[in-house]
Design a protein around this motif. Structure first.
Motif, PDB file in Angstrom:
ATOM      1  N   THR A 109       0.168   4.313  -0.365  1.00 19.12           N
ATOM      2  CA  THR A 109      -0.391   5.441   0.396  1.00 19.12           C
ATOM      3  C   THR A 109       0.105   5.429   1.831  1.00 19.12           C
ATOM      4  N   ILE A 110       0.068   4.244   2.453  1.00 17.46           N
ATOM      5  CA  ILE A 110       0.506   4.123   3.847  1.00 17.46           C
ATOM      6  C   ILE A 110       1.984   4.480   3.969  1.00 17.46           C
ATOM      7  N   ASN A 117       0.857  -1.180   0.000  1.00 17.76           N
ATOM      8  CA  ASN A 117       0.000   0.000   0.000  1.00 17.76           C
ATOM      9  C   ASN A 117       0.898   1.237   0.000  1.00 17.76           C
TER      10      ASN A 117
END
Ligand SMILES: *[C@@H]1O[C@H](CO)[C@@H](O)[C@H](O)[C@H]1NC(C)=O
Ligand SMILES: *[C@@H]1O[C@H](CO)[C@@H](O)[C@H](O)[C@H]1NC(C)=O
Length: 263
Positions: A176-177, A174
């Motif tokens: 984004t994380i 991920n």
């Protein structure tokens, strides 16, 4: 006429046999001398069978009951029996990828199963190595002991980039994380590739990229300045002579050029 006669003959014989069998069955049913499964009939009397874990070393006589003795160290008998010896425990051969899942005892047989990573195959009556799921496929969990791997295609958002008989499909990273953006989308065989940083974070990083160039530039400027100073000093000392020489040389060169042109 001859074939007919041949055909008729077996019928009375068959009827006689049936009658005999019926009578036998009746006699057996009518005299249940030893009704228990733990007893047997011998010499017109009903004797004890041997309990599980023991074998019959001698049958009963008219005066004494059966003699039962315990099975040996690596032997067993799991039923009430009249056996004259115990059964030998089987060997769980590690060379054939077998392991004992139950060691067994005098009353129960040893049970073998295939080692982890192997499954029992009816075809070869042996343990076979579990199937490896190709990239894009993952092993279904929970893994079943002694069962072959079940490979399933990775769902969207998951991937597998290896051949494995145990690994599930892994989730994509991920970005984004991690505070990054997606540079390359993931597939069923490969993970998402995140960009090294967010666009908003690029400016603070720029000086780091240009710093070596800046240092080199500064170095060259320094060298140029030093060279100019040295050259300046040199000129002041020998300036007149040098310029005179230079002018002389230029004039000569130009004169030659024009001379060549005229001739
Ligand atoms: C022998 O093994 C069986 C099966 O594992 C078990 O049920 C039984 O209690 C054991 N008997 C003894 C005497 O240990
Ligand atoms: C990444 O994680 C965030 C926060 O848990 C979630 O909202 C988002 O949907 C996730 N993105 C992907 C591509 O899984």
């Amino acid at each position: 006429m001859a074939p007919r006669a041949r055909r008729r003959r077996p019928l009375p014989a068959l009827l006689a046999l049936c009658a005999l069998l019926a009578r036998l069955q009746v006699t057996v049913q009518l005299s249940p001398l030893c009704p228990s499964e733990r007893r047997y009939e011998r010499l017109g009397r009903c004797c004890s069978k041997c309990e599980p874990g023991k074998y019959m070393s001698s049958k009963c006589t008219t005066t004494s009951d059966s003699v039962c003795l315990p099975c040996g160290r690596d032997e067993y008998l799991d039923t009430w029996n009249e056996e004259d010896k115990c059964l030998l425990h089987k060997v769980c051969d590690t060379g054939k990828a077998l392991v004992a899942v139950d060691p067994g005892n005098r009353t129960a047989p040893r049970r073998c199963a295939c080692m982890a990573g192997y499954h029992w195959s009816q075809d070869c009556e042996c343990c076979r190595r579990n199937t490896e799921c190709a990239p894009g496929l993952g092993a279904q969990h929970p893994l079943q002991l002694n069962k072959d791997t079940v490979c399933k295609p990775c769902r969207v958002g998951y991937f597998s980039d290896t051949f494995s008989s145990t690994d599930k499909c892994k989730p994509w990273t991920n970005c984004t994380i991690l505070g990054k953006t997606v540079e390359h989308p993931g597939t069923e065989k490969s993970d998402v590739v995140c960009s090294s940083s967010l666009p908003s974070r690029k400016p603070p990083n720029e000086p780091q990229i240009y710093l070596p160039g800046l240092i080199i530039l500064l170095f060259f400027i320094c060298v140029a300045v030093v060279a100019a100073v040295i050259f300046g000093v040199y000129y002041r000392k020998k300036g007149k002579a040098l310029t005179a020489n230079l002018w002389h040389w230029i004039n000569e060169a130009c004169g030659r050029l024009s001379g060549n042109k005229e001739t």
